[in-house]
Design a protein around this motif. Structure first.
Motif, PDB file in Angstrom:
ATOM      1  N   GLY A 185       0.814  -1.210   0.000  1.00 36.24           N
ATOM      2  CA  GLY A 185       0.000   0.000   0.000  1.00 36.24           C
ATOM      3  C   GLY A 185       0.847   1.259   0.000  1.00 36.24           C
ATOM      4  N   TRP A 186       1.933   1.242   0.789  1.00 36.33           N
ATOM      5  CA  TRP A 186       2.822   2.397   0.814  1.00 36.33           C
ATOM      6  C   TRP A 186       3.472   2.626  -0.552  1.00 36.33           C
ATOM      7  N   SER A 187       3.833   1.545  -1.225  1.00 36.30           N
ATOM      8  CA  SER A 187       4.443   1.729  -2.552  1.00 36.30           C
ATOM      9  C   SER A 187       3.443   2.346  -3.521  1.00 36.30           C
ATOM     10  N   ALA A 188       2.173   1.957  -3.418  1.00 40.18           N
ATOM     11  CA  ALA A 188       1.151   2.558  -4.276  1.00 40.18           C
ATOM     12  C   ALA A 188       0.964   4.030  -3.939  1.00 40.18           C
ATOM     13  N   VAL A 189       1.005   4.368  -2.650  1.00 42.26           N
ATOM     14  CA  VAL A 189       0.862   5.774  -2.245  1.00 42.26           C
ATOM     15  C   VAL A 189       2.040   6.588  -2.744  1.00 42.26           C
TER      16      VAL A 189
ATOM     17  N   ARG B 299      -5.315  10.979  -2.777  1.00 42.80           N
ATOM     18  CA  ARG B 299      -6.076  12.101  -3.328  1.00 42.80           C
ATOM     19  C   ARG B 299      -7.330  12.424  -2.536  1.00 42.80           C
ATOM     20  N   THR B 300      -7.772  11.512  -1.698  1.00 43.93           N
ATOM     21  CA  THR B 300      -9.054  11.735  -1.034  1.00 43.93           C
ATOM     22  C   THR B 300      -8.913  11.622   0.485  1.00 43.93           C
ATOM     23  N   GLY B 301      -9.863  12.177   1.174  1.00 44.58           N
ATOM     24  CA  GLY B 301      -9.895  12.046   2.625  1.00 44.58           C
ATOM     25  C   GLY B 301     -10.166  10.621   3.056  1.00 44.58           C
ATOM     26  N   GLY B 302     -10.911   9.887   2.248  1.00 49.34           N
ATOM     27  CA  GLY B 302     -11.185   8.483   2.555  1.00 49.34           C
ATOM     28  C   GLY B 302      -9.922   7.644   2.568  1.00 49.34           C
ATOM     29  N   ALA B 303      -8.994   7.966   1.680  1.00 43.36           N
ATOM     30  CA  ALA B 303      -7.721   7.243   1.652  1.00 43.36           C
ATOM     31  C   ALA B 303      -6.934   7.493   2.937  1.00 43.36           C
ATOM     32  N   TRP B 304      -6.956   8.736   3.405  1.00 47.77           N
ATOM     33  CA  TRP B 304      -6.262   9.046   4.662  1.00 47.77           C
ATOM     34  C   TRP B 304      -6.933   8.371   5.845  1.00 47.77           C
TER      35      TRP B 304
END
Length: 66
Positions: free
Chosen positions: A31-35, A41-46
């Motif tokens: 997941g970190w590599s994808a980030v 880009r979204t608050g949901g991702a955070w």
């Protein structure tokens, strides 16, 4: 027996827990590599990031204390 299951995990349960924790660590790294490649880009991702990291830290603390 049911009380012991929730209070004192057996060796197979602990081994499975550590294995699942290792899998979670690998998936977080993915997941970190994808980030890092695409950014968040979204608050949901955070929110998902905070939830996943909080649960991971909580599981590490619980397993280390066993």
């Amino acid at each position: 027996m049911l009380v012991r299951l929730f209070t004192e995990p057996s060796a197979p349960w602990l081994a499975a827990s550590w294995g699942l924790l290792a899998l979670a660590a690998v998936l977080m790294a993915v997941g970190w590599s994808a980030v890092l490649r695409h950014g968040t880009r979204t608050g949901g991702a955070w929110a998902t990031c905070l939830l996943v990291h909080g649960a991971f830290v909580w599981n590490v603390i619980v397993l280390v204390r066993q």
